[in-house]
Design an enzyme around this catalytic site. Structure first.
Site, PDB file in Angstrom:
ATOM      1  N   SER A 106       3.877  -0.632  11.930  1.00  0.00           N
ATOM      2  CA  SER A 106       3.117   0.617  11.871  1.00  0.00           C
ATOM      3  C   SER A 106       1.633   0.297  11.940  1.00  0.00           C
ATOM      4  CB  SER A 106       3.426   1.364  10.570  1.00  0.00           C
ATOM      5  OG  SER A 106       2.492   2.405  10.409  1.00  0.00           O
ATOM      6  N   MET A 127      12.537   8.766   5.621  1.00  0.00           N
ATOM      7  CA  MET A 127      11.299   8.366   4.946  1.00  0.00           C
ATOM      8  C   MET A 127      11.614   7.896   3.532  1.00  0.00           C
ATOM      9  SD  MET A 127       8.221   9.908   6.745  1.00  0.00           S
ATOM     10  CE  MET A 127       7.455   8.665   5.827  1.00  0.00           C
ATOM     11  N   MET A 148       3.260  13.709  11.828  1.00  0.00           N
ATOM     12  CA  MET A 148       3.198  14.329  10.500  1.00  0.00           C
ATOM     13  C   MET A 148       2.140  15.425  10.605  1.00  0.00           C
ATOM     14  SD  MET A 148       3.534  10.879   8.317  1.00  0.00           S
ATOM     15  CE  MET A 148       3.203   9.956   9.798  1.00  0.00           C
ATOM     16  N   HIS A 187       5.026   1.669  15.885  1.00  0.00           N
ATOM     17  CA  HIS A 187       5.148   2.947  15.197  1.00  0.00           C
ATOM     18  C   HIS A 187       3.742   3.522  15.011  1.00  0.00           C
ATOM     19  CE1 HIS A 187       7.285   5.713  12.441  1.00  0.00           C
ATOM     20  NE2 HIS A 187       6.189   5.673  11.706  1.00  0.00           N
ATOM     21  N   MET A 224      -1.292  12.043  11.842  1.00  0.00           N
ATOM     22  CA  MET A 224      -1.449  12.942  10.677  1.00  0.00           C
ATOM     23  C   MET A 224      -2.579  13.931  10.923  1.00  0.00           C
ATOM     24  SD  MET A 224      -1.029  10.256   7.563  1.00  0.00           S
ATOM     25  CE  MET A 224       0.155   8.886   7.662  1.00  0.00           C
ATOM     26  N   GLY A 249       2.124  10.166   4.365  1.00  0.00           N
ATOM     27  CA  GLY A 249       0.681  10.310   4.164  1.00  0.00           C
ATOM     28  C   GLY A 249      -0.095   9.000   4.154  1.00  0.00           C
ATOM     29  N   GLY A 291       1.456   1.478   2.450  1.00  0.00           N
ATOM     30  CA  GLY A 291       1.328   0.688   1.220  1.00  0.00           C
ATOM     31  C   GLY A 291       1.941   1.282  -0.030  1.00  0.00           C
ATOM     32  N   GLY A 308       8.745   3.295   5.443  1.00  0.00           N
ATOM     33  CA  GLY A 308       8.023   3.297   4.171  1.00  0.00           C
ATOM     34  C   GLY A 308       8.483   2.236   3.202  1.00  0.00           C
ATOM     35  N   GLY A 309       7.536   1.391   2.800  1.00  0.00           N
ATOM     36  CA  GLY A 309       7.826   0.403   1.749  1.00  0.00           C
ATOM     37  C   GLY A 309       8.769  -0.717   2.151  1.00  0.00           C
ATOM     38  N   HIS A 354       5.297   9.134  15.391  1.00  0.00           N
ATOM     39  CA  HIS A 354       5.786   9.873  14.222  1.00  0.00           C
ATOM     40  C   HIS A 354       4.772  10.966  13.896  1.00  0.00           C
ATOM     41  CE1 HIS A 354       6.722   9.636   9.603  1.00  0.00           C
ATOM     42  NE2 HIS A 354       7.072  10.778  10.123  1.00  0.00           N
ATOM     43  N   GLY A 373       4.550  -1.490   7.850  1.00  0.00           N
ATOM     44  CA  GLY A 373       3.099  -1.446   8.002  1.00  0.00           C
ATOM     45  C   GLY A 373       2.425  -2.529   7.202  1.00  0.00           C
ATOM     46  N   SER A 374       2.199  -2.263   5.927  1.00  0.00           N
ATOM     47  CA  SER A 374       1.464  -3.199   5.069  1.00  0.00           C
ATOM     48  C   SER A 374       2.122  -4.566   4.983  1.00  0.00           C
ATOM     49  CB  SER A 374       1.369  -2.664   3.649  1.00  0.00           C
ATOM     50  OG  SER A 374       1.238  -1.290   3.659  1.00  0.00           O
TER      51      SER A 374
END
Ligand code: DX5
Ligand code: ZN
Length: 216
Positions: free
Chosen positions: A7, A136, A67, A32, A36, A141, A144, A175-176, A65, A196-197
């Site tokens: 991401s 999700m 949002m 990804h 937003m 939003g 991390g 996510g995560g 994606h 991502g992170s």
């Protein structure tokens, strides 16, 4: 068999070109791209121009994606910019079927993203129409955040639903994701993992090793 989708939300945006090409070389399958609008979610990120520019430097699948609330308006725009997949949140629109059809009309793969507060049974009537479901495992939003374990049962529900109804949509988790949560998701039936992170924020930046280990 498993696909990894870094991401770019967690990338160093001031160096985005290199952040994409490095991951491309390291074996990323998808990119990804989190869009937003400061309305559906409290944050603001990228617009179609980023997709257009990314398309010029990578042949990998661009996984957009959304949002955002005004989904209908932006489908033609993101399609033309080079999105290969467009996912949206059904609770943000009035007519989910119409939006899925619109995405397909643009020859782009259509996906539904499930917010942690949305029940998977609420979207099951659309599963025969789409190419991908994005489960999700954080509140949309921000990058991390901590993986929400209570969302895991959605993955096994989708896997069973797929088998029982002879469907073949992809199951992507967003996510995560780290090594531990990736393993849980794969075991439950996911085949695409967004990270991502964990990738862009890694200390050693050994992207090749991280991707390989996430896929294992
Ligand atoms: C959250 C985004 C995610 C996010 C994932 O709203 O949809 O794609 O970038 O980031 P990590 O992997 O850091 O949770
Ligand atoms: Zn996302």
């Amino acid at each position: 068999m498993y696909k990894i989708a870094p991401s770019i939300l967690a990338a160093n945006i001031l160096n985005l070109g290199k952040e994409i090409t490095d991951l491309d070389k390291a074996g990323a399958d998808y990119f990804h791209i989190d869009i937003m609008d400061g309305n559906y979610v409290p944050n603001l990120t990228f617009g179609p121009e980023i997709v257009k520019k990314a398309k010029k430097i990578t042949k990998k699948t661009l996984d957009v994606h959304l949002m955002i609330k005004n989904v209908e308006k932006f489908i033609p725009i993101f399609s033309k910019s080079g999105a290969d997949i467009i996912s949206f949140h059904p609770e943000a629109v009035n007519n989910t079927k119409k939006i899925i059809k619109l995405i397909k009309k643009h020859k782009v793969k259509a996906g539904l993203a499930i917010h942690p507060n949305v029940k998977v049974s609420d979207i099951s009537k659309y599963l025969n129409l789409i190419d991908i479901v994005v489960v999700m495992t954080v509140v949309p939003g921000f990058a991390g955040q901590k993986f929400m374990k209570n969302q895991i049962k959605k993955i096994s529900f989708l896997k069973k639903y797929k088998e029982n109804n002879n469907l073949n949509f992809d199951i992507e988790i967003d996510g995560g994701i780290n090594y531990k949560t990736a393993n849980i998701c794969k075991k439950e039936g996911a085949n695409i993992l967004v990270a991502g992170s964990f990738i862009y924020g890694s200390k050693n930046k050994n992207y090749k090793k991280i991707i390989k280990k996430l896929k294992k």
